[in-house]
Design a protein around this motif. Structure first.
Motif, PDB file in Angstrom:
ATOM      1  N   ARG B  10     -15.192  45.852  56.351  1.00 42.99           N
ATOM      2  CA  ARG B  10     -15.772  46.400  55.192  1.00 42.99           C
ATOM      3  C   ARG B  10     -15.871  45.191  54.099  1.00 42.99           C
ATOM      4  NH1 ARG B  10     -13.513  51.695  52.419  1.00 42.99           N
ATOM      5  NH2 ARG B  10     -14.436  52.571  54.695  1.00 42.99           N
ATOM      6  N   MET B  12     -15.486  44.479  50.422  1.00 42.03           N
ATOM      7  CA  MET B  12     -15.202  45.320  49.326  1.00 42.03           C
ATOM      8  C   MET B  12     -15.855  44.968  47.879  1.00 42.03           C
ATOM      9  SD  MET B  12     -12.670  46.332  51.020  1.00 42.03           S
ATOM     10  CE  MET B  12     -11.384  47.282  49.959  1.00 42.03           C
ATOM     11  N   MET B  13     -16.802  44.228  48.019  1.00 39.84           N
ATOM     12  CA  MET B  13     -17.450  43.792  47.007  1.00 39.84           C
ATOM     13  C   MET B  13     -18.736  44.733  46.863  1.00 39.84           C
ATOM     14  SD  MET B  13     -17.793  42.062  44.088  1.00 39.84           S
ATOM     15  CE  MET B  13     -16.535  40.625  43.898  1.00 39.84           C
ATOM     16  N   ASP B  27      -9.628  31.221  63.996  1.00 34.59           N
ATOM     17  CA  ASP B  27      -9.316  31.039  62.642  1.00 34.59           C
ATOM     18  C   ASP B  27     -10.580  30.975  62.018  1.00 34.59           C
ATOM     19  OD1 ASP B  27      -7.525  30.176  60.632  1.00 34.59           O
ATOM     20  OD2 ASP B  27      -7.989  28.038  60.925  1.00 34.59           O
ATOM     21  N   LYS B  28     -11.262  31.951  61.558  1.00 33.26           N
ATOM     22  CA  LYS B  28     -12.347  31.731  60.871  1.00 33.26           C
ATOM     23  C   LYS B  28     -12.557  32.522  59.415  1.00 33.26           C
ATOM     24  CE  LYS B  28     -16.924  34.083  62.124  1.00 33.26           C
ATOM     25  NZ  LYS B  28     -17.300  35.101  63.087  1.00 33.26           N
ATOM     26  N   GLU B  29     -13.110  31.712  58.393  1.00 36.83           N
ATOM     27  CA  GLU B  29     -13.329  32.313  57.180  1.00 36.83           C
ATOM     28  C   GLU B  29     -14.490  33.144  57.196  1.00 36.83           C
ATOM     29  OE1 GLU B  29     -13.738  29.387  54.028  1.00 36.83           O
ATOM     30  OE2 GLU B  29     -15.184  30.659  53.137  1.00 36.83           O
ATOM     31  N   CYS B  35     -23.543  40.127  51.210  1.00 37.70           N
ATOM     32  CA  CYS B  35     -23.646  39.565  49.777  1.00 37.70           C
ATOM     33  C   CYS B  35     -22.610  38.305  49.842  1.00 37.70           C
ATOM     34  CB  CYS B  35     -22.982  40.599  48.826  1.00 37.70           C
ATOM     35  SG  CYS B  35     -21.165  40.852  49.098  1.00 37.70           S
ATOM     36  N   ARG B  36     -22.209  37.795  50.766  1.00 40.07           N
ATOM     37  CA  ARG B  36     -21.403  36.435  51.064  1.00 40.07           C
ATOM     38  C   ARG B  36     -20.001  36.660  50.341  1.00 40.07           C
ATOM     39  NH1 ARG B  36     -23.402  34.893  54.822  1.00 40.07           N
ATOM     40  NH2 ARG B  36     -22.313  33.052  54.782  1.00 40.07           N
ATOM     41  N   SER B  37     -19.811  37.858  49.944  1.00 44.41           N
ATOM     42  CA  SER B  37     -18.472  37.889  49.402  1.00 44.41           C
ATOM     43  C   SER B  37     -17.178  37.554  50.526  1.00 44.41           C
ATOM     44  CB  SER B  37     -17.858  39.478  48.627  1.00 44.41           C
ATOM     45  OG  SER B  37     -16.826  39.512  48.565  1.00 44.41           O
ATOM     46  N   ASN B  38     -15.965  37.221  50.111  1.00 42.87           N
ATOM     47  CA  ASN B  38     -15.040  36.876  51.051  1.00 42.87           C
ATOM     48  C   ASN B  38     -13.799  38.006  51.029  1.00 42.87           C
ATOM     49  OD1 ASN B  38     -15.227  33.807  49.473  1.00 42.87           O
ATOM     50  ND2 ASN B  38     -15.662  34.019  51.536  1.00 42.87           N
ATOM     51  N   SER B  39     -14.224  39.336  50.259  1.00 46.70           N
ATOM     52  CA  SER B  39     -13.421  40.240  50.351  1.00 46.70           C
ATOM     53  C   SER B  39     -13.572  41.023  51.536  1.00 46.70           C
ATOM     54  CB  SER B  39     -13.680  41.089  49.018  1.00 46.70           C
ATOM     55  OG  SER B  39     -12.988  40.356  47.825  1.00 46.70           O
ATOM     56  N   ILE B  40     -13.078  40.803  52.651  1.00 48.14           N
ATOM     57  CA  ILE B  40     -13.388  41.437  53.787  1.00 48.14           C
ATOM     58  C   ILE B  40     -12.241  42.326  54.348  1.00 48.14           C
ATOM     59  CG2 ILE B  40     -14.451  41.302  56.103  1.00 48.14           C
ATOM     60  CD1 ILE B  40     -16.266  40.439  53.923  1.00 48.14           C
ATOM     61  N   TRP B  41     -12.226  43.330  54.357  1.00 50.45           N
ATOM     62  CA  TRP B  41     -11.107  44.327  54.835  1.00 50.45           C
ATOM     63  C   TRP B  41     -11.385  44.490  56.247  1.00 50.45           C
ATOM     64  CZ3 TRP B  41     -10.242  49.975  52.975  1.00 50.45           C
ATOM     65  CH2 TRP B  41      -8.861  50.532  53.351  1.00 50.45           C
ATOM     66  N   HIS B  42     -10.336  44.384  57.094  1.00 51.75           N
ATOM     67  CA  HIS B  42     -10.427  44.423  58.628  1.00 51.75           C
ATOM     68  C   HIS B  42     -10.048  46.017  58.881  1.00 51.75           C
ATOM     69  CE1 HIS B  42      -9.266  42.887  62.718  1.00 51.75           C
ATOM     70  NE2 HIS B  42      -9.979  43.659  62.821  1.00 51.75           N
TER      71      HIS B  42
ATOM     72  N   TYR C 489     -11.310  28.145  53.812  1.00 49.99           N
ATOM     73  CA  TYR C 489     -10.550  27.915  55.070  1.00 49.99           C
ATOM     74  C   TYR C 489     -10.275  26.598  55.012  1.00 49.99           C
ATOM     75  CZ  TYR C 489      -9.431  32.080  57.032  1.00 49.99           C
ATOM     76  OH  TYR C 489      -8.649  33.466  57.295  1.00 49.99           O
ATOM     77  N   GLN C 506      -5.011  42.188  53.738  1.00 49.74           N
ATOM     78  CA  GLN C 506      -5.147  43.123  54.394  1.00 49.74           C
ATOM     79  C   GLN C 506      -4.007  44.409  54.078  1.00 49.74           C
ATOM     80  OE1 GLN C 506      -8.042  43.212  56.172  1.00 49.74           O
ATOM     81  NE2 GLN C 506      -8.511  41.147  55.695  1.00 49.74           N
ATOM     82  N   LEU C 524     -10.893  39.370  46.876  1.00 51.17           N
ATOM     83  CA  LEU C 524     -10.512  38.274  47.384  1.00 51.17           C
ATOM     84  C   LEU C 524     -11.628  37.382  47.385  1.00 51.17           C
ATOM     85  CD1 LEU C 524      -8.126  36.189  49.105  1.00 51.17           C
ATOM     86  CD2 LEU C 524      -9.310  37.274  50.883  1.00 51.17           C
ATOM     87  N   GLU C 525     -11.489  36.279  46.869  1.00 52.82           N
ATOM     88  CA  GLU C 525     -12.551  35.068  46.999  1.00 52.82           C
ATOM     89  C   GLU C 525     -12.181  33.696  47.226  1.00 52.82           C
ATOM     90  OE1 GLU C 525     -15.804  35.656  47.122  1.00 52.82           O
ATOM     91  OE2 GLU C 525     -15.886  37.637  46.740  1.00 52.82           O
TER      92      GLU C 525
END
Lengths: 202, 51, 580
Positions: B10, B12-13, B27-29, B35-42, C489, C506, C524-525
């Motif tokens: 999900r 978060m943005m 190992d992946k960003e 929306c390209r946000s990096n706030s990704i909740w697993h 990264y 997380q 997080l950004e």
């Protein structure tokens, strides 16, 4: 230091930089300086036109002596630019360089908040408060020295790599030049004449 | 072959929820496909769907 | 540092470049140096002035893998310089400074199909032009068009092919193409005064020393400069002449020009090997894909990684003179470092308190450098010379046994509290890493990008230094929104320490969710040192999030996140999960 019980007391000096109008044009530096005086353990506050210039640095050194400062906060620009400058400055005044902290009022405040006098000044105060809070807890540190291997590696044998390798070689350094192609020369070698002098590339 | 599972993420943005195949140990960003946000909740699920 | 020295199969010490080997070689391949406009053998010299001046055998082309199939070159070589069994060699060298000068690649115009580079033989690139006009080229310098080997009388140059074109993802100016074309027109005017040369351009950037003079000379020599980039090119299948359609933006008229030949003035692109090199040396790149320097004005040749410097094109498009200047600068910077003989390492390393250490080993598991030695039943120990000071261990240790010198828990928590002491509801709290996201903020400042005033940034060396406790403390102090930011990264300055940041985030999102705190309030950004624009954008987004948070919510959060009494020792399960 510890021999004198008086020296256990934390004495912070705060130096607020106008940076000409770079900071003072968007932030009320006078108000920031006044606010800094209210912060715990702050023994003196000085406002400078340009803290990084010699007069500014001398003001820091004088204040360290005069007010027996043992922590310094420079509220000016990004530590990524001038942290080495001010570390050296306090070292020259006999302080351990790790007892100096910076607040970034320029890159992170005045330059990005022009025309927001009140809000930018409020932010600047917080940044100074943050730096002072940190400075009070700073401890002297000793750096570890590591020998540098006296040899350079140049990756890429085009015009830039060749030139850099030759210069270093001329200066008496051993250089390893690495090129993935069978010959050095790079793309420049493929050119016929080169501007602006119209002479051959090779 | 490394184990591959389908996982739910999900953003978060923007709140976008999506599924993606994940290789064990990769190992992946991560960034939100919307929306390209990096706030990704697993989001951890009890039963990972085996591929 | 390890270097693979590739096998040449010809001993450059013995080879006297007599050419006998190439004469007998039966394999014919396109010659890369001549842009494929002529051929070479499987054993060849890359170009006559090559250094080392030696032939080389391309094993992928050679039949000699099987000596029964062919061994002609070895038979004729008097010096016995050819060795089919030559092997790659690994050379190990310690170095104190590294200069990255990996150059660039030339833009391949295939994707811009409107110019028909792959469809029309008489459409060539400016690199192919160089070989065609060069005395050492495939035509010995007789400039002919590829379809019929006749001399072209009307030649058109199209500028900005692969440059200043956001549509194809290449928004930047390649710097060299304008003057290269001006030079080409002068060469043509000199060799063939009777040709008509046309240049189609959007701007001529003749900004360097004596550039304007050259541009004027080209005009005086009769070159017609037409402002406007052609929409497309058509070919007459009979004559193989090309007709280009262009809107002349000076006159506002649509023009058609019939030409014998078209030269695409191609731009330059970041080198293919960029990511390999940047991975090895932890370098970052700008949005254009070239390497990012330490400071755009004041440290233009230093990489953010100490001891690494940039020279030439790989840092940004530039011409030969600028490359030479920059190379000199790097040599001077690197030389100063080598002369110093030793450097001091910032005193920001990790220290472990033996007494407080519970010997769980988590710190050793998260250290990207393997700088923490831990054996079961013994307290962990830091190897100071190997520690880079990222703080991943310090943020992981739940027992307060690890002190990050100069970035202690107490110092950072004190900053959180000081910033949020008054009116925390009006503030967005931001943790930024020294190398990328904090520098991205600096970049936003240098570029005078504006964003809301509500954020308060504190700096750690790496985002991995930010512990759960620090984030929770910010919420406890009443922060409506918290951002943790770090390097992408590929850019992490501590190998891969920021993967620990992701794991911690997380856990934090799970924890907040469980405590009934909206996890969206924590973001997080990854923001690189070059991404000032992204920094500003993220600050705007964070402000939007802050505006959604009510006072009641903040009060509830303070209660919900009240610290629980300290645990004595980690449950083994938890420890294993955190370390995985």
């Amino acid at each position: 230091m510890a021999s004198n019980p008086k020296d256990d007391e934390i004495r912070v000096g705060v130096f607020v930089c106008d940076c000409g109008l770079n900071i003072a044009g968007a932030v009320d530096c006078g108000a920031v300086a006044e606010y800094a005086e209210t912060l715990p353990d702050v023994a003196c506050v000085v406002r400078n036109k340009y803290t990084c210039a010699d007069p500014g640095q001398n003001e820091i050194k004088d204040a360290i002596r005069q007010h027996r400062l043992n922590r310094v906060v420079v509220a000016s620009c990004t530590p990524r630019q001038h942290e080495p400058t001010f570390r050296q400055c306090v070292r020259e005044a006999g302080m351990n360089p790790y007892l100096m902290e910076m607040a970034n009022l320029r890159e992170h405040c005045s330059w990005v908040h022009p025309g927001e006098w009140e809000a930018a000044t409020g932010k600047a105060k917080d940044l100074v408060a943050s730096a002072v809070a940190r400075a009070r807890l700073l401890q002297p540190q000793e750096e570890l020295s590591v020998p540098v291997t006296k040899r350079a590696l140049v990756i890429g044998g085009g015009v830039a790599g060749i030139e850099a390798a030759l210069e270093l070689g001329d200066a008496g350094h051993q250089v390893v030049l690495v090129e993935k192609q069978p010959s050095i020369g790079g793309i420049m070698a493929q050119l016929d004449k080169t501007y602006p002098t119209m002479d051959c590339s090779i | 072959m490394a184990e591959v599972t389908t996982e739910t993420f999900r953003c978060m943005m923007c709140g976008h929820e999506y599924q993606e195949k994940v290789e064990k140990g990769e190992d992946k960003e991560r960034s939100c496909p919307k929306c390209r946000s990096n706030s990704i909740w697993h989001l951890k699920k009890k039963r990972p769907a085996k591929e | 540092m390890k270097i693979r020295k590739k096998a040449r199969y010809v001993d450059p010490g013995l080879c006297n470049a007599c050419e006998e080997c190439a004469k007998v070689c039966p394999v014919v391949k396109p010659d890369e140096f001549q842009m494929g406009l002529s051929s070479r053998k499987a054993i060849y010299i890359p170009f006559p002035q090559a250094v080392p001046c030696s032939y080389i055998l391309n094993m992928d082309d050679c039949l000699g893998n099987n000596p029964i199939a062919c061994g002609k070159c070895a038979d004729v070589c008097e010096k016995k310089a050819i060795d089919y069994d030559d092997q790659d060699e690994i050379i190990e060298r310690e170095v104190g400074a590294i200069i990255v000068a990996i150059g660039m690649d030339v833009y391949d115009p295939t994707e811009m199909d409107e110019y028909g580079y792959t469809r029309f033989e008489n459409v060539i690139t400016s690199m192919e032009f160089e070989r065609l006009i060069c005395a050492g080229g495939p035509t010995a310098g007789h400039f002919v068009r590829p379809s019929d080997h006749e001399r072209p009388k009307r030649i058109g140059f199209i500028q900005c092919v692969g440059s200043r074109n956001p549509k194809i993802g290449r928004p930047y100016c390649s710097n060299i193409c304008c003057m290269n074309t001006v030079k080409d027109t002068l060469l043509l005017a000199d060799h063939y005064p009777d040709t008509d040369n046309y240049v189609f351009y959007q701007d001529i950037r003749a900004f360097g020393k004596s550039f304007e003079d050259m541009f004027q000379r080209s005009k005086e020599a009769g070159t017609k400069f037409i402002r406007g980039l052609p929409g497309d090119i058509e070919e007459d299948p009979e004559t193989r002449k090309l007709t280009i359609t262009v809107e002349n933006t000076t006159s506002g008229r649509l023009e058609r020009h019939e030409l014998d030949m078209v030269v695409l003035s191609v731009g330059v692109v970041p080198p293919k090997d960029r990511d390999k090199v940047s991975g090895l040396l932890t370098l970052s790149k700008t949005s254009d894909g070239f390497f990012m320097e330490s400071h755009p004005k004041l440290k233009p040749v230093d990489a953010p990684t100490r001891g690494v410097f940039f020279a030439g094109f790989c840092e940004a498009p530039k011409d030969i003179k600028d490359s030479v200047c920059q190379a000199g600068a790097t040599a001077s910077r690197a030389g100063a470092l080598l002369n110093a003989g030793e450097i001091s390492v910032e005193a920001i390393t990790s220290r472990i308190d033996e007494e407080a250490c519970t010997q769980c080993g988590l710190c050793a598991a998260v250290c990207p450098y393997g700088a923490i030695i831990w054996r079961k039943g013994e307290p962990a120990v830091v190897v100071e010379a190997a520690c880079a000071g990222c703080g991943a261990c310090g943020a992981t240790c739940q027992f307060g046994a690890i002190t990050m010198r100069h970035f202690t828990d107490e110092q950072l928590i004190a900053q959180v509290r000081a910033v949020l002491a008054e009116n925390p509801q009006d503030k967005v709290f931001v943790f930024a890493c020294n190398w990328c996201s904090y520098a991205g903020g600096d970049m936003a400042g240098i570029s005078r990008m504006q964003y809301p005033t509500t954020n308060r940034v504190i700096r750690t060396m790496c985002s991995a230094r930010v512990s759960e406790e620090m984030v929770l403390e910010a919420f406890r102090c009443g922060a409506p929104a918290v951002l943790v930011s770090g390097c992408h990264y590929a850019d992490c300055h501590y190998i891969n320490a920021n993967r620990q940041t992701v794991k911690r985030m997380q856990r934090l999102w799970n924890k907040l969710d469980k405590a009934g705190v909206r996890p969206e309030r924590l973001q997080l950004e990854w923001i690189s040192a070059a991404e000032g624009q992204k920094f500003a954008k993220v600050m705007r987004q964070m402000e939007e999030i802050r505006e959604t948070v009510t006072m009641e919510e903040i009060e509830h959060t303070k209660q919900a996140l009240k610290p629980k009494p300290k645990k004595k020792a980690p449950k083994s399960k938890e420890a294993a999960a955190a370390a995985s």
